[in-house]
Design a protein around this motif. Structure first.
Motif, PDB file in Angstrom:
ATOM      1  N   ILE A 117      25.437 -61.117 -51.310  1.00  0.00           N
ATOM      2  CA  ILE A 117      26.009 -60.022 -52.079  1.00  0.00           C
ATOM      3  C   ILE A 117      26.990 -59.198 -51.242  1.00  0.00           C
ATOM      4  N   GLU A 118      26.724 -59.104 -49.924  1.00  0.00           N
ATOM      5  CA  GLU A 118      27.604 -58.354 -49.031  1.00  0.00           C
ATOM      6  C   GLU A 118      29.012 -58.950 -48.979  1.00  0.00           C
ATOM      7  N   GLU A 119      29.128 -60.244 -49.223  1.00  0.00           N
ATOM      8  CA  GLU A 119      30.442 -60.889 -49.194  1.00  0.00           C
ATOM      9  C   GLU A 119      31.297 -60.486 -50.383  1.00  0.00           C
ATOM     10  N   VAL A 120      30.650 -59.954 -51.418  1.00  0.00           N
ATOM     11  CA  VAL A 120      31.379 -59.571 -52.624  1.00  0.00           C
ATOM     12  C   VAL A 120      31.615 -58.065 -52.686  1.00  0.00           C
ATOM     13  N   ILE A 121      30.559 -57.275 -52.464  1.00  0.00           N
ATOM     14  CA  ILE A 121      30.713 -55.824 -52.623  1.00  0.00           C
ATOM     15  C   ILE A 121      30.826 -55.081 -51.292  1.00  0.00           C
ATOM     16  N   GLY A 122      30.757 -55.813 -50.189  1.00  0.00           N
ATOM     17  CA  GLY A 122      30.943 -55.171 -48.883  1.00  0.00           C
ATOM     18  C   GLY A 122      29.652 -55.068 -48.085  1.00  0.00           C
ATOM     19  N   ASP A 142      35.812 -67.755 -57.671  1.00  0.00           N
ATOM     20  CA  ASP A 142      35.892 -69.195 -57.881  1.00  0.00           C
ATOM     21  C   ASP A 142      34.490 -69.785 -58.027  1.00  0.00           C
ATOM     22  N   GLU A 143      34.341 -70.678 -59.002  1.00  0.00           N
ATOM     23  CA  GLU A 143      33.042 -71.284 -59.313  1.00  0.00           C
ATOM     24  C   GLU A 143      31.977 -70.199 -59.516  1.00  0.00           C
ATOM     25  N   ILE A 144      32.313 -69.265 -60.365  1.00  0.00           N
ATOM     26  CA  ILE A 144      31.489 -68.074 -60.563  1.00  0.00           C
ATOM     27  C   ILE A 144      30.076 -68.396 -61.041  1.00  0.00           C
ATOM     28  N   ASN A 159      23.971 -60.700 -61.491  1.00  0.00           N
ATOM     29  CA  ASN A 159      23.552 -59.418 -62.064  1.00  0.00           C
ATOM     30  C   ASN A 159      24.536 -58.312 -61.714  1.00  0.00           C
ATOM     31  N   THR A 160      25.014 -58.334 -60.482  1.00  0.00           N
ATOM     32  CA  THR A 160      26.016 -57.346 -60.066  1.00  0.00           C
ATOM     33  C   THR A 160      27.311 -57.544 -60.831  1.00  0.00           C
ATOM     34  N   MET A 161      27.673 -58.811 -61.063  1.00  0.00           N
ATOM     35  CA  MET A 161      28.915 -59.101 -61.766  1.00  0.00           C
ATOM     36  C   MET A 161      28.882 -58.602 -63.206  1.00  0.00           C
ATOM     37  N   GLU A 205      31.330 -52.624 -67.088  1.00  0.00           N
ATOM     38  CA  GLU A 205      31.519 -51.183 -66.897  1.00  0.00           C
ATOM     39  C   GLU A 205      32.438 -50.818 -65.751  1.00  0.00           C
ATOM     40  N   ARG A 206      32.820 -51.813 -64.939  1.00  0.00           N
ATOM     41  CA  ARG A 206      33.607 -51.574 -63.734  1.00  0.00           C
ATOM     42  C   ARG A 206      32.898 -50.596 -62.791  1.00  0.00           C
ATOM     43  N   VAL A 207      31.592 -50.821 -62.634  1.00  0.00           N
ATOM     44  CA  VAL A 207      30.800 -50.065 -61.656  1.00  0.00           C
ATOM     45  C   VAL A 207      29.802 -51.028 -61.020  1.00  0.00           C
TER      46      VAL A 207
END
Length: 368
Positions: free
Chosen positions: A75-80, A109-111, A120-122, A128-130
């Motif tokens: 998850i850190e690779e996506v949201i930091g 890619d390949e979501i 779940n985060t996506m 909601e863009r949050v």
């Protein structure tokens, strides 16, 4: 505003010129951008999906974020990542710089291969863009989320995520006989990509988005009156969720804007034609594409639908060796074809279909 309307058309033309037979991908992606919608490209690897988003980002001066997702992606690779310095002080904070949170565009890619934590985060990002990070609600700046996949998920738990990408285009490899043109286009793209200069900014994209929304709401009754019957009839062929149906007027006006039409040009015929074309981007799977083609053939304006029926009739006559009758029908078809081409709305929106009919008529002519 007139300047912005001209420049989004310029963006489309540049992208059309860079990519080989990518008109649907280009137009649908820009339609998604103007409506701040999520957009997914479905097709095999190596069909320029990533390059399309990268090129669009350059032309719109947008910061973009890319990740190839697997079940091992953290998850850190996506949201930091967690801020280690703050953690040593007893505070749990993330560094959002260079993550999806701070990007204008995101390409995942390949979501559908991602872990459940990322999926779940996506959902909250797409909806909601949050993101809900610990006890905090963090706004996500991402304007458009682009997805890329080589498969449509069968898993029930992934259907909700897939539906959050209402605008969809199916990519495919070029045909063998198109190889020469493909190579030339690909080499031009490789050469010109590095020198692409911005045509618009994201602030200007947002102004166009506000303009389109205002136009739709101010003309809601008229627009909906022309769109609703077409969408309702289409539902007999293709399933579209309530969430997506509500936004079809925004998609249609954005699509028309990308093509270069201005408010004075948007009449009933144009709205109906735009709706027919946008419906192609709302299909769920490849099987739905054939349903769309059948629907389009019977709902095209002017004489095009009649021409499709005439073409099939002439084919049947030729196969039954009724050549004299076929010649007469072919003459009628050509006369009808000329009238169809003369109609500006038909010619503007249905050039692909017109060329297909023309090619078929020429083939039938050679047989009689």
């Amino acid at each position: 505003m007139e300047d912005l309307l001209q420049r989004i058309v310029q963006v489309r033309k540049v992208l059309d010129g860079l990519f080989f037979k990518f008109s649907d991908e280009v137009t649908a992606s820009l339609t998604a951008v103007l409506t701040r919608e999520n957009f997914i490209l479905i097709g095999p690897p190596g069909t320029a999906k990533t390059m399309l988003v990268a090129s669009t980002s350059k032309l719109l001066k947008a910061r973009w974020f890319y990740r190839l997702l697997t079940k091992f992606t953290e998850i850190e690779e996506v949201i930091g990542p967690i801020d280690v310095v703050e953690l040593l002080k007893g505070n749990v904070k993330r560094i959002y710089t260079n993550s999806i949170v701070e990007a204008d565009f995101a390409l995942l890619d390949e979501i559908f291969n991602a872990s459940s934590a990322i999926l779940n985060t996506m959902l909250t990002i797409l909806n909601e863009r949050v993101i809900y990070d610990g006890g905090s609600i963090i706004p996500v700046k991402t304007w458009t989320v682009f997805g890329a996949t080589n498969r449509i998920p069968d898993e029930e738990e992934l259907q909700a995520l897939y539906d959050r990408f209402p605008l969809r285009v199916f990519t495919k490899y070029a045909n063998p006989e198109e190889t020469e043109d493909l190579i030339k286009a690909g080499l031009r793209l490789r050469r010109e990509y590095e020198n692409l200069a911005p045509i618009m900014s994201m602030d200007e994209v947002k102004k166009l988005n506000e303009y389109i929304q205002s136009y739709v709401y101010e003309n809601m009754n008229t627009i909906v009156k022309h769109i609703s019957p077409i969408v309702a009839s289409y539902l007999d062929h293709v399933v579209i969720s309530n969430r997506t149906r509500v936004k079809v007027p925004l998609y249609v006006v954005s699509y028309l804007t990308v093509l270069g039409l201005r408010p004075p040009d948007i009449d009933a015929a144009v709205v109906r034609a735009g709706t027919l074309k946008v419906l192609k981007y709302l299909v769920k799977d490849r099987e739905d594409l054939s349903e769309y083609e059948s629907f389009l053939a019977t709902h095209m304006p002017g004489n095009l639908s009649v021409l499709y029926d005439m073409v099939n009739e002439i084919k049947a006559l030729i196969s039954n060796n009724a050549l004299s009758i076929a010649k007469e029908k072919l003459k009628e078809a050509y006369e009808l074809f000329e009238k169809s081409v003369a109609d500006p709305v038909t010619y503007r929106f249905f050039q692909v279909e017109i060329e297909e009919i023309k090619s078929t008529l020429e083939m039938l002519k050679s047989q009689v």
